[in-house]
Each structure stands twice: as structure tokens, then as C-alpha cells.
Design an enzyme around this catalytic site. Structure first.
Site, PDB file in Angstrom:
ATOM      1  N   CYS A 297      40.118  42.599  42.004  1.00  0.00           N
ATOM      2  CA  CYS A 297      39.831  43.800  41.218  1.00  0.00           C
ATOM      3  C   CYS A 297      38.315  44.093  41.185  1.00  0.00           C
ATOM      4  O   CYS A 297      37.766  44.452  42.217  1.00  0.00           O
ATOM      5  CB  CYS A 297      40.460  43.679  39.839  1.00  0.00           C
ATOM      6  SG  CYS A 297      40.764  45.285  39.123  1.00  0.00           S
TER       7      CYS A 297
ATOM      8  N   HIS B 208      45.741  41.504  40.146  1.00  0.00           N
ATOM      9  CA  HIS B 208      45.394  40.272  39.419  1.00  0.00           C
ATOM     10  C   HIS B 208      46.480  39.210  39.593  1.00  0.00           C
ATOM     11  O   HIS B 208      47.384  39.118  38.751  1.00  0.00           O
ATOM     12  CB  HIS B 208      45.260  40.582  37.926  1.00  0.00           C
ATOM     13  CG  HIS B 208      44.038  41.341  37.573  1.00  0.00           C
ATOM     14  ND1 HIS B 208      42.865  40.739  37.179  1.00  0.00           N
ATOM     15  CD2 HIS B 208      43.800  42.675  37.548  1.00  0.00           C
ATOM     16  CE1 HIS B 208      41.966  41.664  36.922  1.00  0.00           C
ATOM     17  NE2 HIS B 208      42.502  42.846  37.147  1.00  0.00           N
TER      18      HIS B 208
ATOM     19  N   GLU C  13      46.191  36.122  39.066  1.00  0.00           N
ATOM     20  CA  GLU C  13      46.003  35.086  38.031  1.00  0.00           C
ATOM     21  C   GLU C  13      46.686  35.455  36.723  1.00  0.00           C
ATOM     22  O   GLU C  13      46.874  34.599  35.869  1.00  0.00           O
ATOM     23  CB  GLU C  13      44.499  34.827  37.831  1.00  0.00           C
ATOM     24  CG  GLU C  13      43.735  35.850  37.011  1.00  0.00           C
ATOM     25  CD  GLU C  13      43.454  37.175  37.726  1.00  0.00           C
ATOM     26  OE1 GLU C  13      43.874  37.343  38.888  1.00  0.00           O
ATOM     27  OE2 GLU C  13      42.819  38.046  37.098  1.00  0.00           O
TER      28      GLU C  13
HETATM   29  N1  GLN Z   1      37.696  49.287  36.706  1.00  0.00           N
HETATM   30  C1  GLN Z   1      36.926  48.087  36.891  1.00  0.00           C
HETATM   31  C2  GLN Z   1      35.638  48.394  37.656  1.00  0.00           C
HETATM   32  O1  GLN Z   1      35.492  49.435  38.195  1.00  0.00           O
HETATM   33  C3  GLN Z   1      37.737  47.012  37.592  1.00  0.00           C
HETATM   34  C4  GLN Z   1      38.938  46.669  36.733  1.00  0.00           C
HETATM   35  C5  GLN Z   1      39.390  45.235  36.810  1.00  0.00           C
HETATM   36  O2  GLN Z   1      38.703  44.363  37.332  1.00  0.00           O
HETATM   37  N2  GLN Z   1      40.527  44.965  36.217  1.00  0.00           N
HETATM   38  O3  GLN Z   1      34.776  47.578  37.710  1.00  0.00           O
END
Ligand code: GLN
Length: 212
Positions: free
Chosen positions: A78, A171, A173
Site C-alpha cells: 500500500c 494488505h 498482513e
Molecule cells: N492512501 C495512502 C497514501 O496515499 C496509502 C493507504 C494505505 O497504505 N493503506 O499514502
């Protein structure tokens, strides 16, 4: 063998718990010296702008780039995916320009802020991965040399690998999924002790081999 988790901010403890569960010693990385002796590094989810600031503040950029360039596996999830991309749509400067992709932050918009789905991800086996997306990024452009590991049903790319760097939009995890961490652990073991025929560390990274 030790695998680090960048522990400045975000979903740190969940990655540490998955590493423990699969029998890998986790190390919380807050300072450059915490990287010494690691065979891999996980960059967790969170907020990439915050991570960018903290990475600069604690002088972690160069030592993490050096670890990645030495061939140690890096897993970005992410926000971690955003910070390993060479290009961030909208013009933000890259943090660790390791992966030849363009990522779009918050790509699902407000209506589909967070969702869960089952995704095929053959590199970890036949059973689909339960993928949790939270204000997730998407990969808009995949450069040459980047392998697509998973797509949404509409074809959008949500997991990729380029040599030793793996990045995923979702994610694992948070979903009780351990197979992606096991993959990183296998790569880390190979980095720590290159098997027969691989020669010196870095001479022929495991990652140049085709994934089964
Ligand atoms: N929206 C976040 C970003 O742009 C990432 C979201 C996440 O890691 N769950 O950094």
C-alpha cells in the site's frame, strides 16, 4: 535470518506478527543502524507523505536504497508500494525509486475507499489471496522488466515484482495471509546464503530466475 519492518509509522505491528508466525526474526527499523544485518525489508501501509518525511528526517533513504541495490528483497504494501515507485502520478518526487512503475495514490476514490476481494496471485500458489484494499494505490504503468503478479478482475494491476522488489496495493498482513511474507522470507534466505550456482551475492540475484 532477520527481516526488517520500517517502523516509523503505519501498519508495523501486523507485519511483525506475520514474520514471527512464519518463524522469521523481525526487526523494527527506525534508524540507519537498525538495517545492519538484515536480509530483507518490509515497507508497510500507512500514509506515504508521512513516511516520506520521516524517512528523510531519520536519514534512512540512502541506507535503504543501498540495501535494495545489494539485492535484499523489499516488500512494499500500500503506502509502501507508493514509496518504492519510480513515478508517482501527480508529480510527487519518488522516495525509493526502485520499481519502474507509475502509481496513482488513492486510486479508488471516495465511493470505494476500502474493500476486500479474492485475487488470483499464482506466485504464491493456486488458492486466491484475500486482498484488503484501504485507500489503496493502483499501478497505472508497468515498465519493461516488471512482472505483474496480480490484477483486479477489471485488469488493473495491484501487485508487481521487479527483481528483488515486490509491491502490492493491498494488505496481506491484515487478512491472515502469510504466503507473501513466506515468499519474501525465501528470497531473504537466498540473499543471506546464496545457493549453489548463484555465485557471489548480487552476481545473479535469485530474482532473475522465473517464478514457479
Ligand atoms: N492512501 C495512502 C497514501 O496515499 C496509502 C493507504 C494505505 O497504505 N493503506 O499514502
Amino acid at each position: 535470518m532477520k527481516i526488517g519492518v520500517l517502523a516509523l509509522h503505519g501498519a508495523v505491528i501486523e507485519h511483525i506478527e506475520v514474520l514471527r508466525k512464519i518463524g522469521v526474526e523481525p526487526v523494527s527499523v527506525r534508524l540507519p543502524e537498525d538495517l545492519v544485518g538484515l536480509s530483507g525489508l518490509i515497507l508497510p501501509g500507512g500514509e506515504s507523505t508521512t513516511m516520506r518525511k520521516l524517512v528523510a528526517r531519520w536519514n534512512l533513504r540512502e541506507p535503504i536504497m543501498a540495501l535494495a541495490r545489494s539485492g535484499a528483497p523489499i516488500l512494499g504494501t500500500c503506502a509502501g508500494m507508493i514509496i518504492v515507485a519510480k513515478e508517482i502520478a501527480g508529480g510527487d518526487e519518488p522516495v525509493f525509486p526502485l520499481l519502474d512503475v507509475t502509481v496513482e495514490r488513492n486510486a479508488f476514490g471516495r465511493q470505494l475507499d476500502s474493500f476486500e476481494t479474492e485475487l488470483a496471485m499464482p506466485i504464491v500458489g493456486d488458492r486466491p489471496v484475500h486482498a484488503i484494499f484501504i485507500r489503496a494505490p493502483i499501478i497505472e504503468r508497468v515498465g519493461p522488466g516488471v512482472e505483474v503478479l496480480a490484477r483486479l478482475p477489471d485488469g488493473r494491476v495491484v501487485a508487481v515484482r521487479q527483481r528483488n522488489v515486490i509491491a502490492i496495493s493491498f494488505h496481506p498482513e491484515l487478512a491472515g495471509e502469510t504466503r507473501i511474507h513466506r515468499l519474501i522470507a525465501t528470497m531473504a534466505a537466498e540473499y543471506a546464503e546464496p545457493g549453489e550456482g548463484t555465485g557471489q551475492r548480487g552476481a545473479e540475484p535469485w530474482s532473475l530466475r522465473e517464478a514457479k
